[in-house]
Design a protein around this motif. Structure first.
Motif, mmCIF file in Angstrom:
data_model
loop_
_atom_site.group_PDB
_atom_site.id
_atom_site.type_symbol
_atom_site.label_atom_id
_atom_site.label_comp_id
_atom_site.label_asym_id
_atom_site.label_seq_id
_atom_site.Cartn_x
_atom_site.Cartn_y
_atom_site.Cartn_z
ATOM 1 N N SER A 137 1.663 13.466 -2.813
ATOM 2 C CA SER A 137 3.001 12.969 -3.159
ATOM 3 C C SER A 137 4.070 13.529 -2.239
ATOM 4 O O SER A 137 3.929 14.629 -1.713
ATOM 5 N N CYS A 138 5.143 12.755 -2.099
ATOM 6 C CA CYS A 138 6.301 13.182 -1.309
ATOM 7 C C CYS A 138 7.570 12.767 -2.039
ATOM 8 O O CYS A 138 7.539 11.869 -2.873
ATOM 9 N N GLY A 139 8.678 13.373 -1.656
ATOM 10 C CA GLY A 139 9.969 13.037 -2.244
ATOM 11 C C GLY A 139 10.653 11.877 -1.540
ATOM 12 O O GLY A 139 11.787 11.525 -1.865
ATOM 13 N N ILE A 140 9.963 11.272 -0.579
ATOM 14 C CA ILE A 140 10.461 10.120 0.162
ATOM 15 C C ILE A 140 9.233 9.488 0.796
ATOM 16 O O ILE A 140 8.224 10.168 0.989
ATOM 17 N N HIS A 141 9.287 8.193 1.061
ATOM 18 C CA HIS A 141 8.216 7.588 1.849
ATOM 19 C C HIS A 141 8.769 7.206 3.204
ATOM 20 O O HIS A 141 9.591 6.292 3.318
ATOM 21 N N CYS A 142 8.350 7.937 4.226
ATOM 22 C CA CYS A 142 8.804 7.705 5.596
ATOM 23 C C CYS A 142 7.875 6.663 6.204
ATOM 24 O O CYS A 142 6.661 6.850 6.216
ATOM 25 N N ARG A 143 8.452 5.599 6.715
ATOM 26 C CA ARG A 143 7.619 4.481 7.180
ATOM 27 C C ARG A 143 6.740 4.866 8.362
ATOM 28 O O ARG A 143 5.736 4.218 8.608
ATOM 29 N N TYR A 144 7.145 5.890 9.121
ATOM 30 C CA TYR A 144 6.390 6.297 10.316
ATOM 31 C C TYR A 144 5.337 7.344 9.992
ATOM 32 O O TYR A 144 4.721 7.903 10.888
ATOM 33 N N CYS A 145 5.119 7.632 8.696
ATOM 34 C CA CYS A 145 4.277 8.772 8.321
ATOM 35 C C CYS A 145 2.868 8.662 8.900
ATOM 36 O O CYS A 145 2.183 7.671 8.692
ATOM 37 N N PHE A 146 2.435 9.720 9.596
ATOM 38 C CA PHE A 146 1.109 9.712 10.232
ATOM 39 C C PHE A 146 -0.011 9.845 9.206
ATOM 40 O O PHE A 146 -1.166 9.600 9.511
ATOM 41 N N VAL A 182 11.159 22.654 7.689
ATOM 42 C CA VAL A 182 11.665 21.432 7.070
ATOM 43 C C VAL A 182 11.570 20.282 8.069
ATOM 44 O O VAL A 182 11.163 20.473 9.222
ATOM 45 N N HIS A 183 11.919 19.105 7.624
ATOM 46 C CA HIS A 183 11.753 17.912 8.457
ATOM 47 C C HIS A 183 12.982 17.032 8.300
ATOM 48 O O HIS A 183 13.106 16.314 7.315
ATOM 49 N N ALA A 184 13.911 17.168 9.259
ATOM 50 C CA ALA A 184 15.089 16.300 9.323
ATOM 51 C C ALA A 184 15.086 15.625 10.685
ATOM 52 O O ALA A 184 14.779 16.257 11.698
ATOM 53 N N THR A 204 7.675 21.161 4.557
ATOM 54 C CA THR A 204 8.245 20.382 3.460
ATOM 55 C C THR A 204 9.469 19.587 3.899
ATOM 56 O O THR A 204 10.272 20.068 4.692
ATOM 57 N N ARG A 205 9.597 18.395 3.334
ATOM 58 C CA ARG A 205 10.823 17.606 3.553
ATOM 59 C C ARG A 205 11.690 17.625 2.290
ATOM 60 O O ARG A 205 12.753 17.033 2.259
ATOM 61 N N MET A 206 11.228 18.331 1.244
ATOM 62 C CA MET A 206 11.963 18.319 -0.031
ATOM 63 C C MET A 206 13.394 18.846 0.078
ATOM 64 O O MET A 206 14.308 18.256 -0.522
ATOM 65 N N GLY A 240 0.768 18.384 3.084
ATOM 66 C CA GLY A 240 0.443 17.318 2.143
ATOM 67 C C GLY A 240 0.422 15.986 2.881
ATOM 68 O O GLY A 240 -0.044 15.922 4.024
ATOM 69 N N GLY A 241 1.111 15.055 2.282
ATOM 70 C CA GLY A 241 2.090 15.107 1.213
ATOM 71 C C GLY A 241 3.087 16.245 1.391
ATOM 72 O O GLY A 241 3.242 16.774 2.464
ATOM 73 N N ASP A 242 3.762 16.557 0.327
ATOM 74 C CA ASP A 242 4.757 17.610 0.384
ATOM 75 C C ASP A 242 4.446 18.682 -0.663
ATOM 76 O O ASP A 242 4.496 18.414 -1.866
ATOM 77 N N GLN A 265 0.828 -1.216 0.000
ATOM 78 C CA GLN A 265 0.000 0.000 0.000
ATOM 79 C C GLN A 265 0.858 1.261 0.000
ATOM 80 O O GLN A 265 0.432 2.310 -0.466
ATOM 81 N N PHE A 266 2.024 1.159 0.592
ATOM 82 C CA PHE A 266 2.882 2.342 0.766
ATOM 83 C C PHE A 266 4.280 1.921 0.324
ATOM 84 O O PHE A 266 5.102 1.491 1.120
ATOM 85 N N PRO A 267 4.535 2.034 -0.994
ATOM 86 C CA PRO A 267 5.782 1.489 -1.542
ATOM 87 C C PRO A 267 7.020 2.240 -1.051
ATOM 88 O O PRO A 267 6.933 3.376 -0.607
HETATM 89 S S1 SF4 Z 1 6.439 12.179 6.941
HETATM 90 FE FE1 SF4 Z 1 6.137 13.899 5.510
HETATM 91 S S2 SF4 Z 1 7.654 13.564 3.865
HETATM 92 FE FE2 SF4 Z 1 7.473 11.638 5.005
HETATM 93 S S3 SF4 Z 1 5.938 10.459 3.852
HETATM 94 FE FE3 SF4 Z 1 4.819 11.556 5.485
HETATM 95 S S4 SF4 Z 1 4.128 13.499 4.581
HETATM 96 FE FE4 SF4 Z 1 5.705 12.610 3.237
#
Ligand code: SF4
Ligand SMILES: *Cc1c(COP(=O)(O)O)cnc(C)c1O
Length: 329
Positions: A112-121, A217-219, A188-190, A157-159, A41-43
């Motif tokens: 859409s996002c520039g990465i798929h974070c496995r913990y994404c809420f 940002v998100h680091a 944004t995490r971009m 988003g998404g981003d 579901q979340f590649p």
């Molecule tokens: S945490 Fe942010 S950047 Fe990561 S998948 Fe979720 S919305 Fe996208």
């Protein structure tokens, strides 16, 4: 992705992103651990730029952990874990608009996002209903315009920086024409995962906006902040846009004093203020990232004893239905 116009470097970076666990392991020279079903579901989605910051041969790399579909995602989750951990669905005002807190409306600009974070809420959020074009945004913009108490709009988003410049610019212009709005915030995490995205064309409408624009940002780890990212952040700063960071406290990624301290130090080097450290949202599939409840406050106390006050993030949790994030330390 537009086919009629030239593809920019950041779009090319996204096009070439790694999209499966086996390739990821192969590229890092690690024996492929069994990947979970969660990736159906979340590649997996990781850019080359982000991959290059991982340590080859290390299956415990903190950057790899953020993107690898661990088998534990499929294990039964504790009872409080669910698909909508932060009460997003109840906070929907119109498709694409969330309002939880006084004065602030949040726009879900894309899934859409520039990465798929496995913990994404928001890994289970129903993105498909969000508006895409300016005409589709019209009802939401009208509703914001009719709410005199709203003074700030958050692009989320998404981003939001996955949108092309033209879409962003038209949305910003439309928001600027709403008289009571004073601030625009971009979450944004971009800049961290696709630093090539930070271009003059992206920043120009923000730089010249009548709205006070803030970039969050998100680091999560100091090693995410390499030279390439530093360059992207410097460009944002040079456009007179203040920079804040939010991180998520994640087991196996940044759950030590040393990791948190180095993250804060590195952010301060780059003139980014640590804003929030979030407790993990209990989203199903992410329970293996949970830290013991006493850890977050202990880490913050230790950071406060060693860093300047402005360099210590606020530890917060998002409780569905609350009037703000809940301050924990
Ligand atoms: S945490 Fe942010 S950047 Fe990561 S998948 Fe979720 S919305 Fe996208
Ligand atoms: C987190 C969040 C905000 C922003 O909260 P701040 O404490 O101002 O950073 C705004 N709207 C929604 C829906 C949120 O989830």
């Amino acid at each position: 992705m537009p086919v009629s116009t030239a593809v920019s470097p950041w779009q090319e970076e996204l096009r070439c992103a790694i999209r499966d666990a086996a390739t990821l392991c192969d590229r890092l020279n690690i024996a492929p651990p069994t990947a979970g079903q969660g990736q159906r579901q979340f590649p997996v989605f990781v850019t080359e730029s982000y991959l290059a910051r991982m340590r080859p041969g290390d299956p415990d790399d903190p950057l790899l952990r953020q993107v690898f579909p661990d088998l534990r995602e499929d294990a039964s989750q504790p009872p409080r874990y669910g698909r909508d951990p932060t009460g997003d669905l109840a906070a929907r005002r119109l498709p694409g608009v969330l309002q939880k807190y006084a004065g602030r409306a949040l726009l879900i600009t894309t899934g859409s996002c520039g990465i798929h974070c496995r913990y994404c809420f928001r890994r289970h959020y129903p993105y498909s209903e969000s508006p895409r074009t300016l005409p589709q945004w019209e009802p939401a913009l009208k509703q914001i315009a009719a709410s005199p108490s709203i003074s700030e709009v958050l692009l989320s988003g998404g981003d939001p920086w996955m949108l092309v410049d033209r879409r962003l610019e038209e949305l910003i212009t439309a928001l600027e024409s709403i008289p009571q709005l004073r601030r625009l915030r971009v979450h944004t995490r971009m800049p961290i995962v696709v630093p090539q995205r930070v271009t003059d064309g992206l920043l120009a409408p923000l730089r010249s906006s009548r709205l006070a624009c803030y970039i969050v940002v998100h680091a999560n780890h100091a090693r995410e902040l390499n030279g390439e990212v530093a360059g992207a952040l410097a460009k944002i700063r040079a456009a007179d846009l203040p920079l804040l960071n939010q991180a998520v406290l994640l087991r196996g990624v940044n759950d030590t004093y040393a990791a948190q301290r180095e993250l804060c130090e590195r952010l301060l080097d780059l003139r980014v203020l640590p804003y929030y450290l979030h407790q993990l949202d209990p989203v199903s599939g992410a329970a293996h990232f949970e830290t013991p409840p006493e850890l977050g406050p202990q880490l913050i106390a230790a950071l406060r004893a060693s860093l300047p006050g402005y360099g210590v993030p606020r530890l917060v949790r998002e409780d569905p239905g609350a009037t703000s994030k809940t301050l924990l330390a």
